[in-house]
Design an enzyme around this catalytic site. Structure first.
Site, PDB file in Angstrom:
ATOM      1  N   GLU A  18       0.852  -1.199   0.000  1.00  0.00           N
ATOM      2  CA  GLU A  18       0.000   0.000   0.000  1.00  0.00           C
ATOM      3  C   GLU A  18       0.883   1.242   0.000  1.00  0.00           C
ATOM      4  O   GLU A  18       2.097   1.153   0.262  1.00  0.00           O
ATOM      5  CB  GLU A  18      -0.920   0.005   1.229  1.00  0.00           C
ATOM      6  CG  GLU A  18      -2.022  -1.027   1.141  1.00  0.00           C
ATOM      7  CD  GLU A  18      -2.964  -1.000   2.349  1.00  0.00           C
ATOM      8  OE1 GLU A  18      -4.163  -0.859   2.132  1.00  0.00           O
ATOM      9  OE2 GLU A  18      -2.492  -1.131   3.480  1.00  0.00           O
ATOM     10  N   HIS A  63      -9.329   9.155   2.733  1.00  0.00           N
ATOM     11  CA  HIS A  63      -8.872   8.072   1.848  1.00  0.00           C
ATOM     12  C   HIS A  63      -9.092   8.545   0.417  1.00  0.00           C
ATOM     13  O   HIS A  63     -10.162   9.053   0.080  1.00  0.00           O
ATOM     14  CB  HIS A  63      -9.666   6.799   2.131  1.00  0.00           C
ATOM     15  CG  HIS A  63      -9.032   5.561   1.567  1.00  0.00           C
ATOM     16  ND1 HIS A  63      -8.933   5.334   0.216  1.00  0.00           N
ATOM     17  CD2 HIS A  63      -8.445   4.502   2.162  1.00  0.00           C
ATOM     18  CE1 HIS A  63      -8.309   4.173   0.021  1.00  0.00           C
ATOM     19  NE2 HIS A  63      -8.001   3.652   1.182  1.00  0.00           N
ATOM     20  N   ARG A 110      -1.297   8.655   1.438  1.00  0.00           N
ATOM     21  CA  ARG A 110      -2.698   9.039   1.273  1.00  0.00           C
ATOM     22  C   ARG A 110      -2.966  10.531   1.227  1.00  0.00           C
ATOM     23  O   ARG A 110      -3.813  10.994   0.480  1.00  0.00           O
ATOM     24  CB  ARG A 110      -3.489   8.510   2.460  1.00  0.00           C
ATOM     25  CG  ARG A 110      -4.036   7.207   2.162  1.00  0.00           C
ATOM     26  CD  ARG A 110      -4.780   6.663   3.283  1.00  0.00           C
ATOM     27  NE  ARG A 110      -4.672   5.237   3.077  1.00  0.00           N
ATOM     28  CZ  ARG A 110      -5.112   4.335   3.890  1.00  0.00           C
ATOM     29  NH1 ARG A 110      -5.692   4.714   5.012  1.00  0.00           N
ATOM     30  NH2 ARG A 110      -4.995   3.073   3.614  1.00  0.00           N
ATOM     31  N   HIS A 129     -11.836   9.179   6.351  1.00  0.00           N
ATOM     32  CA  HIS A 129     -11.597   7.748   6.542  1.00  0.00           C
ATOM     33  C   HIS A 129     -11.134   7.399   7.952  1.00  0.00           C
ATOM     34  O   HIS A 129     -11.566   6.399   8.512  1.00  0.00           O
ATOM     35  CB  HIS A 129     -10.533   7.319   5.527  1.00  0.00           C
ATOM     36  CG  HIS A 129     -10.183   5.867   5.569  1.00  0.00           C
ATOM     37  ND1 HIS A 129     -11.113   4.876   5.313  1.00  0.00           N
ATOM     38  CD2 HIS A 129      -9.013   5.227   5.823  1.00  0.00           C
ATOM     39  CE1 HIS A 129     -10.517   3.684   5.399  1.00  0.00           C
ATOM     40  NE2 HIS A 129      -9.256   3.871   5.734  1.00  0.00           N
ATOM     41  N   ARG A 142      -1.511   8.739   9.309  1.00  0.00           N
ATOM     42  CA  ARG A 142      -1.341   7.290   9.554  1.00  0.00           C
ATOM     43  C   ARG A 142      -0.874   6.564   8.301  1.00  0.00           C
ATOM     44  O   ARG A 142      -1.407   6.762   7.206  1.00  0.00           O
ATOM     45  CB  ARG A 142      -2.673   6.697  10.004  1.00  0.00           C
ATOM     46  CG  ARG A 142      -2.653   5.188  10.139  1.00  0.00           C
ATOM     47  CD  ARG A 142      -4.005   4.671  10.568  1.00  0.00           C
ATOM     48  NE  ARG A 142      -5.002   4.835   9.546  1.00  0.00           N
ATOM     49  CZ  ARG A 142      -5.460   3.854   8.762  1.00  0.00           C
ATOM     50  NH1 ARG A 142      -4.993   2.626   8.882  1.00  0.00           N
ATOM     51  NH2 ARG A 142      -6.383   4.103   7.869  1.00  0.00           N
TER      52      ARG A 142
HETATM   53  P1  FAD Z   1     -14.502  -0.034  15.419  1.00  0.00           P
HETATM   54  O1  FAD Z   1     -14.152  -1.271  14.739  1.00  0.00           O
HETATM   55  O2  FAD Z   1     -15.032   1.071  14.593  1.00  0.00           O
HETATM   56  O3  FAD Z   1     -15.590  -0.361  16.530  1.00  0.00           O
HETATM   57  C1  FAD Z   1     -16.207   0.693  17.241  1.00  0.00           C
HETATM   58  C2  FAD Z   1     -17.287   0.100  18.118  1.00  0.00           C
HETATM   59  O4  FAD Z   1     -17.740   1.055  19.067  1.00  0.00           O
HETATM   60  C3  FAD Z   1     -18.528  -0.347  17.366  1.00  0.00           C
HETATM   61  O5  FAD Z   1     -18.966  -1.559  17.947  1.00  0.00           O
HETATM   62  C4  FAD Z   1     -19.556   0.748  17.689  1.00  0.00           C
HETATM   63  O6  FAD Z   1     -20.896   0.334  17.632  1.00  0.00           O
HETATM   64  C5  FAD Z   1     -19.150   1.059  19.102  1.00  0.00           C
HETATM   65  N1  FAD Z   1     -19.596   2.357  19.603  1.00  0.00           N
HETATM   66  C6  FAD Z   1     -19.289   3.593  19.141  1.00  0.00           C
HETATM   67  N2  FAD Z   1     -19.870   4.526  19.925  1.00  0.00           N
HETATM   68  C7  FAD Z   1     -20.548   3.859  20.894  1.00  0.00           C
HETATM   69  C8  FAD Z   1     -21.361   4.255  21.978  1.00  0.00           C
HETATM   70  N3  FAD Z   1     -21.624   5.545  22.274  1.00  0.00           N
HETATM   71  N4  FAD Z   1     -21.927   3.300  22.750  1.00  0.00           N
HETATM   72  C9  FAD Z   1     -21.728   1.989  22.487  1.00  0.00           C
HETATM   73  N5  FAD Z   1     -20.960   1.547  21.455  1.00  0.00           N
HETATM   74  C10 FAD Z   1     -20.383   2.478  20.692  1.00  0.00           C
HETATM   75  N6  FAD Z   1      -7.305  -0.122   8.940  1.00  0.00           N
HETATM   76  C11 FAD Z   1      -6.296  -0.968   8.697  1.00  0.00           C
HETATM   77  O7  FAD Z   1      -5.343  -1.055   9.472  1.00  0.00           O
HETATM   78  N7  FAD Z   1      -6.317  -1.749   7.577  1.00  0.00           N
HETATM   79  C12 FAD Z   1      -7.346  -1.715   6.672  1.00  0.00           C
HETATM   80  O8  FAD Z   1      -7.340  -2.438   5.697  1.00  0.00           O
HETATM   81  C13 FAD Z   1      -8.411  -0.809   6.913  1.00  0.00           C
HETATM   82  N8  FAD Z   1      -9.439  -0.698   6.031  1.00  0.00           N
HETATM   83  C14 FAD Z   1     -10.504   0.087   6.359  1.00  0.00           C
HETATM   84  C15 FAD Z   1     -11.620   0.115   5.511  1.00  0.00           C
HETATM   85  C16 FAD Z   1     -12.738   0.843   5.865  1.00  0.00           C
HETATM   86  C17 FAD Z   1     -13.916   0.876   4.953  1.00  0.00           C
HETATM   87  C18 FAD Z   1     -12.743   1.574   7.081  1.00  0.00           C
HETATM   88  C19 FAD Z   1     -13.945   2.359   7.476  1.00  0.00           C
HETATM   89  C20 FAD Z   1     -11.635   1.582   7.902  1.00  0.00           C
HETATM   90  C21 FAD Z   1     -10.518   0.842   7.554  1.00  0.00           C
HETATM   91  N9  FAD Z   1      -9.396   0.805   8.382  1.00  0.00           N
HETATM   92  C22 FAD Z   1      -8.362  -0.045   8.095  1.00  0.00           C
HETATM   93  C23 FAD Z   1      -9.403   1.463   9.676  1.00  0.00           C
HETATM   94  C24 FAD Z   1      -9.756   0.408  10.754  1.00  0.00           C
HETATM   95  O9  FAD Z   1     -10.698  -0.489  10.227  1.00  0.00           O
HETATM   96  C25 FAD Z   1     -10.322   1.029  11.990  1.00  0.00           C
HETATM   97  O10 FAD Z   1      -9.517   2.084  12.428  1.00  0.00           O
HETATM   98  C26 FAD Z   1     -10.393  -0.015  13.111  1.00  0.00           C
HETATM   99  O11 FAD Z   1     -11.143  -1.125  12.672  1.00  0.00           O
HETATM  100  C27 FAD Z   1     -11.002   0.578  14.338  1.00  0.00           C
HETATM  101  O12 FAD Z   1     -11.236  -0.450  15.256  1.00  0.00           O
HETATM  102  P2  FAD Z   1     -11.863  -0.093  16.658  1.00  0.00           P
HETATM  103  O13 FAD Z   1     -12.035  -1.373  17.377  1.00  0.00           O
HETATM  104  O14 FAD Z   1     -11.092   0.985  17.279  1.00  0.00           O
HETATM  105  O15 FAD Z   1     -13.297   0.537  16.288  1.00  0.00           O
HETATM  106  C1  SIN Z   2      -7.436   0.249   2.376  1.00  0.00           C
HETATM  107  O1  SIN Z   2      -7.622  -0.956   2.197  1.00  0.00           O
HETATM  108  O2  SIN Z   2      -7.132   1.047   1.478  1.00  0.00           O
HETATM  109  C2  SIN Z   2      -7.583   0.785   3.760  1.00  0.00           C
HETATM  110  C3  SIN Z   2      -6.356   0.533   4.508  1.00  0.00           C
HETATM  111  C4  SIN Z   2      -6.300   1.414   5.721  1.00  0.00           C
HETATM  112  O3  SIN Z   2      -7.164   2.238   5.976  1.00  0.00           O
HETATM  113  O4  SIN Z   2      -5.313   1.284   6.444  1.00  0.00           O
END
Ligand code: FAD
Ligand code: SIN
Length: 541
Positions: free
Chosen positions: A115, A244, A290, A351, A386
């Protein structure tokens, strides 16, 4: 209703679930999550997790790439710790049952993607469904665990802090508070429950919904950051919002990402005339970081007046494209776009939130017993920008470290419980008959944040945004006190808070660095701004 647990985890993405699974051996865990447990950003992650497994790769190269992307603001010790912890955390995920894609050698080696910003292939992935593969396994394991209860459709409203100031009868700093749990709205019954806990963990993900266009699912409203700020915790670097470069541009596609790995597999960004333009912006062309790619697209669109640019991978073998990107291929095809034959229309979208609740190397905030892990936290890994696929890595590493710290402290610290929590004050007692006010404010915030506090910023636009948010904040406050709370109102209050904090950070930082780009301050100012932008709610005595 009042629940008493050892560990309250708010959020069911990779960060919250990993933490919960690790501490469940030591006490009772409640996970509260706003929607169904799977509805998280984690579930939609495509590209994968960055970690050093490649023959020609090294920790040092991954560290250097991360520092370069972070543009001077990464914390070196954090970067080194996270990068070096990567392989062990990936092996743990594999032991838990996540089937990452293997290469074609037949030697059970991991297939590694590339990437933007990475000097080596190091993206561990499960096809282009990486996040779903992780989320499914973690949710299943949490559901099976006898010590974990998952409360779905429950939205945390605010943290409960017991003030040491009150206990001692003297005025001291806000950071001497102790977190004792949270008030949580059951979205189905509209009842507010009190969750009393020895340790509270914010794992609420990002804040993409502050912007009109985003790759994030609807849950990403910055709730954890807003709750922590309201409770008096330090938050940092909120001006660094990552856009993104390539989200699918189609009227029926809500929030669909086209992974950066498509460019890693030789996809080329072209304009509507078929001209590849990234060479005008960066010697790395389509594999530029990015921030550079998103600004390049923004600039091309402003020049041409077009609605989108295109990502072209039609020169690759169609079978390879279908096999490498089954998720993206199917989604595009369902909208009438065959990516093996035609370029994909794409635009940048909000993103990832690089800033968040300021935490130490173990995920501890500056409020006692309050932790933040995953996208909600600001650890110092990402600095001003990031590096792709470092987010899932950070979440896994910090969930592990926070769990380790909590277990280590358990004997000495967490046996003592806060007593006599203040009951939830329902404030407004009448049902709102003006849902339109909430949706209008939602829409207005997201629109002006996109227009005034987006990829390219200026002093004048930031000022305009600040004036708008001040007025809207007054309106929301009034509304919040007058009417019974709903999940929509809670989220509106939080996105408004995030908007205010992003604007505040962006106005303070009078330079351009990483993701923050202001046309009045185009240069980096290392003398004044080689530091975090740290904010704390003014203390009300
Ligand atoms: P999340 O997985 O977002 O979980 C948040 C949780 O908190 C959810 O369950 C939500 O319901 C809950 N929540 C929020 N507010 C409240 C509240 N007030 N009360 C109760 N529950 C609440 N990163 C990478 O490293 N590699 C990738 O390939 C990548 N691809 C991505 C693709 C997409 C489309 C997106 C959107 C992001 C991507 N990212 C990627 C970023 C990465 O996915 C996220 O930063 C990471 O998954 C965040 O994980 P988390 O556990 O912190 O939060
Ligand atoms: C992607 O697959 O382009 C997302 C990767 C990331 O957010 O780190």
């Amino acid at each position: 209703m009042e629940y008493k647990v050892d560990f309250l985890v708010i959020g069911s993405g990779i960060a919250g679930l990993s933490f919960a699974l690790k501490v469940a051996e030591y006490g009772q865990v409640a996970i509260v999550t706003k929607k169904g447990a799977m509805e998280t950003s984690t579930n939609y992650a495509q590209g994968g997790i960055a970690s050093v497994f490649g023959q020609y790769d090294s920790f040092d190269l991954h560290i250097q790439d991360t520092l370069k992307a972070g543009d001077g603001l990464c914390k070196n010790n954090v970067v080194e710790m996270v990068v070096k912890s990567g392989p062990e955390r990936i092996r743990e995920l594999m032991n838990w049952g996540i089937a990452f894609t293997q290469d074609s050698s037949g030697n059970l080696e991991l297939d590694l993607g590339l990437e933007g910003g990475h000097s080596q292939k190091r993206i561990v992935h499960a096809g282009d469904f990486t996040g779903h593969a992780i989320e499914q396994v973690l949710v299943d394991r949490a559901r099976e665990h006898a010590n974990i209860d998952i409360f779905e459709n429950c939205t945390a409203v605010d943290l409960i802090t017991c003030s040491m100031r009150m206990k001692r009868g003297i005025v001291t700093a806000a950071h001497e508070d102790v977190c004792c749990g949270a008030y949580v709205l059951d979205n189905e019954t509209n009842e507010v429950h009190t969750f009393q806990s020895k340790i509270t963990v914010l794992a609420t993900g990002g804040a993409g919904k502050v912007y009109l266009y985003t790759s994030n699912p609807d849950i990403a409203t910055g709730d954890g950051i807003a709750m922590a700020y309201r409770a008096g915790a330090l938050v940092a670097n909120l001006e660094f919002v990552q856009f993104h470069p390539t989200c699918l541009y189609h009227s029926e596609a809500k929030n669909f990402l086209i992974s950066e790995v498509v460019r890693g597999e030789d996809g080329v960004l072209i304009d509507s005339q078929g001209r590849a333009f990234m060479g005008d912006y960066d010697p790395k062309k389509d594999l530029a970081c990015r921030d550079v790619a998103a600004r390049a697209i923004d600039s091309e669109l402003k020049k041409s007046g077009d609605d989108c640019v295109f990502l072209d991978i039609t020169h690759k073998d169609p079978d390879f494209v279908r096999e490498r990107f089954p998720n993206i291929y199917q989604k595009c095809l369902s909208l009438g776009i065959d990516m093996t034959k035609e370029p994909i229309p794409v635009v940048p979208a909000a993103h990832y939130m690089c800033g968040g609740v300021l935490v130490d190397m173990d995920g501890r905030s500056d409020i006692d017993r309050l932790y933040a892990v995953g996208e909600t936290a600001c650890t110092g890994l990402h600095g001003a920008n990031r590096l792709a696929s470092n987010s899932l890595l950070e979440a896994a590493v910090y969930a592990h470290r926070a769990a380790g710290r909590v277990v280590k402290d358990s004997e000495s610290v967490i046996n003592e419980v806060c007593r006599d929590l203040p009951p939830w004050d329902p404030m407004g007692t009448s049902d709102s008959d003006e849902a339109i006010v909430v949706s209008h404010n939602w829409d207005e915030i997201r629109r002006f944040m996109w227009n005034y506090v987006g990829i390219v910023r200026s002093n004048k636009r930031l000022l305009r945004a600040r004036n708008r948010i001040e007025t809207i904040q007054q309106e929301i406050r009034q509304y919040y006190w007058d009417f019974k709370i709903t999940s929509d109102l809670i989220e509106l209050r939080n996105i408004a808070m995030l908007a205010e904090l992003i604007i505040q950070g962006a106005m303070l930082r009078k330079e351009s660095r990483g993701l923050h780009y202001n046309i009045q301050h185009l240069e980096k100012d290392d003398k004044l701004w080689l530091k975090d932008t740290i904010l704390r709610r003014p203390f009300v005595g």
